[in-house]
Design a protein around this motif. Structure first.
Motif, mmCIF file in Angstrom:
data_model
loop_
_atom_site.group_PDB
_atom_site.id
_atom_site.type_symbol
_atom_site.label_atom_id
_atom_site.label_comp_id
_atom_site.label_asym_id
_atom_site.label_seq_id
_atom_site.Cartn_x
_atom_site.Cartn_y
_atom_site.Cartn_z
ATOM 1 N N ARG A 61 74.981 72.052 -23.682
ATOM 2 C CA ARG A 61 75.467 71.429 -22.448
ATOM 3 C C ARG A 61 75.971 69.991 -22.663
ATOM 4 N NH1 ARG A 61 73.761 73.548 -17.346
ATOM 5 N NH2 ARG A 61 73.926 71.402 -16.629
ATOM 6 N N GLY A 62 76.059 69.572 -23.904
ATOM 7 C CA GLY A 62 76.638 68.260 -24.179
ATOM 8 C C GLY A 62 75.653 67.148 -24.460
ATOM 9 N N CYS A 63 74.412 67.518 -24.782
ATOM 10 C CA CYS A 63 73.385 66.506 -25.085
ATOM 11 C C CYS A 63 73.143 66.405 -26.585
ATOM 12 C CB CYS A 63 72.063 66.852 -24.412
ATOM 13 S SG CYS A 63 72.127 66.949 -22.613
ATOM 14 N N ALA A 292 67.893 70.731 -17.005
ATOM 15 C CA ALA A 292 69.105 70.186 -17.621
ATOM 16 C C ALA A 292 70.014 69.543 -16.583
ATOM 17 C CB ALA A 292 69.854 71.279 -18.367
ATOM 18 N N GLU A 293 70.196 70.212 -15.455
ATOM 19 C CA GLU A 293 71.065 69.645 -14.416
ATOM 20 C C GLU A 293 70.481 68.351 -13.868
ATOM 21 O OE1 GLU A 293 71.491 72.824 -11.621
ATOM 22 O OE2 GLU A 293 73.150 73.769 -12.712
ATOM 23 N N TRP A 294 69.149 68.305 -13.749
ATOM 24 C CA TRP A 294 68.541 67.074 -13.254
ATOM 25 C C TRP A 294 68.673 65.946 -14.273
ATOM 26 C CZ3 TRP A 294 64.399 63.938 -14.767
ATOM 27 C CH2 TRP A 294 64.020 62.984 -13.819
ATOM 28 N N ILE A 295 68.438 66.255 -15.549
ATOM 29 C CA ILE A 295 68.594 65.234 -16.601
ATOM 30 C C ILE A 295 70.014 64.688 -16.607
ATOM 31 C CG2 ILE A 295 68.838 65.018 -19.120
ATOM 32 C CD1 ILE A 295 66.337 66.712 -19.429
ATOM 33 N N GLN A 296 70.963 65.563 -16.410
ATOM 34 C CA GLN A 296 72.379 65.160 -16.484
ATOM 35 C C GLN A 296 72.924 64.683 -15.149
ATOM 36 O OE1 GLN A 296 73.556 68.967 -18.547
ATOM 37 N NE2 GLN A 296 74.475 67.554 -20.015
ATOM 38 N N GLY A 297 72.057 64.618 -14.133
ATOM 39 C CA GLY A 297 72.458 64.093 -12.846
ATOM 40 C C GLY A 297 73.436 64.965 -12.099
ATOM 41 N N GLU A 298 73.328 66.274 -12.300
ATOM 42 C CA GLU A 298 74.282 67.203 -11.666
ATOM 43 C C GLU A 298 73.668 67.853 -10.438
ATOM 44 O OE1 GLU A 298 75.434 69.935 -14.709
ATOM 45 O OE2 GLU A 298 76.281 68.367 -15.991
#
Length: 298
Positions: A61-63, A292-298
């Motif tokens: 996912r780009g991390c 993942a979405e929370w970590i990436q602010g999505e």
């Protein structure tokens, strides 16, 4: 073990702890653009390999993701001088849980921050890995922290009858074994072998009403330094990281208002999750995606 996606590059690395001790880690990198940096911090007596699938997913996912072993654990345990691929005995090996935080976790945060200076740095803590965030002085580098089954692990806040089994094991079996053998053996039921000092400090915390908060550690002052976002997941079938135990830990972060979420296995179509199940690949499209979405602010 979950296979890594084709678009993820995996590199085995070594980096120094704050005292120079060589720690072994695995770096998971997207082959495309890196948008976030994530450090995954292990539970007690758990080698980093169980986090491989989740780390690969985050990299997909780009991390840029780092997993690593604390000193005395997994590949950060020194090899024996003789014998093929055998670990060196932990007898006489000096380490404690507070050392893991101050020397190993601190160094991992610093390594990631220095390597990925322009990326937001997120922190995933599993069990002890979450506890360590409050003990490190450089937790101010972390923008978002996601705790997975991370708690103030006093036996009093575990479910019955597990709480009594844990108390009896730690004090009547584990502590005497650690003193007799010079280390805590994994075959006793704790996972990996543990250095004596790690196990004895862990047993002391587990036996205390407020876990590590009852210790006299100067590093406890670092809990109040963390100013990032914090979301903690607890699972209804986890006998150790119960919601009261998770709330006791997150309550130590006095400068923020942590978010605590309770997940039932049925919420994600699972029969069980427990203390370790989050990291099974079957949760890729549910639990993993949500974190993942929370970590990436999505």
């Amino acid at each position: 073990m979950d296979a890594a996606p084709d678009d993820v590059f995996i590199d085995e690395i070594s980096f120094p702890a704050t005292d120079g001790y060589a720690l072994t880690g695995t770096l998971f990198l997207p082959r495309g653009a890196k948008r976030h940096a994530v450090l995954i911090n292990s539970a007690t007596a758990v080698p980093r390999k169980i986090y491989r699938g989740f780390a690969s997913y985050l990299a997909h996912r780009g991390c840029a993701v780092l997993t690593y072993d604390y000193r005395g654990i997994g590949d950060s345990r020194q090899p024996a001088m003789v014998g093929y691929n055998q670990p060196k005995s932990l007898v006489g090996f000096k380490a404690s849980m507070s050392d893991w935080a101050a020397q190993d976790v601190t160094a991992a945060v610093r390594w990631m921050r220095e390597r990925y200076t322009t990326l937001p740095l997120a922190y995933v803590g599993h069990s002890f890995g979450g506890q360590a965030l409050g003990l490190i002085a450089n937790n101010t580098e972390i923008s978002r922290a996601a705790f997975v089954a991370s708690q103030a692990a006093t036996w009093r806040l575990m479910t019955s009858p597990e709480k009594y089994r844990v108390f009896a094991f730690m004090n009547l079996i584990g502590v005497p074994l650690a003193h007799a053998l010079g280390y805590a053996p994994g075959w006793a039921g704790i996972g990996a072998d543990l250095p004596k000092g790690v196990f004895l400090q862990w047993a002391d915390w587990v036996s205390s009403p407020r876990y590590l908060f009852d210790s006299k550690l100067p590093a406890l002052e670092n809990f109040a330094k963390f100013k990032g976002e914090l979301r903690a997941l607890c699972f209804s079938d986890d006998p150790w990281a119960t919601r009261p135990a998770v709330e006791l830990l997150t309550g130590g972060f006095s400068a923020i208002k942590p978010e605590v979420l309770t997940v039932k296995p049925s919420d994600v179509g699972a029969k069980a999750i427990g203390h370790f199940g989050f990291f099974r690949p079957e949760h890729r499209d549910t639990l993993w995606r949500g974190v993942a979405e929370w970590i990436q602010g999505e």
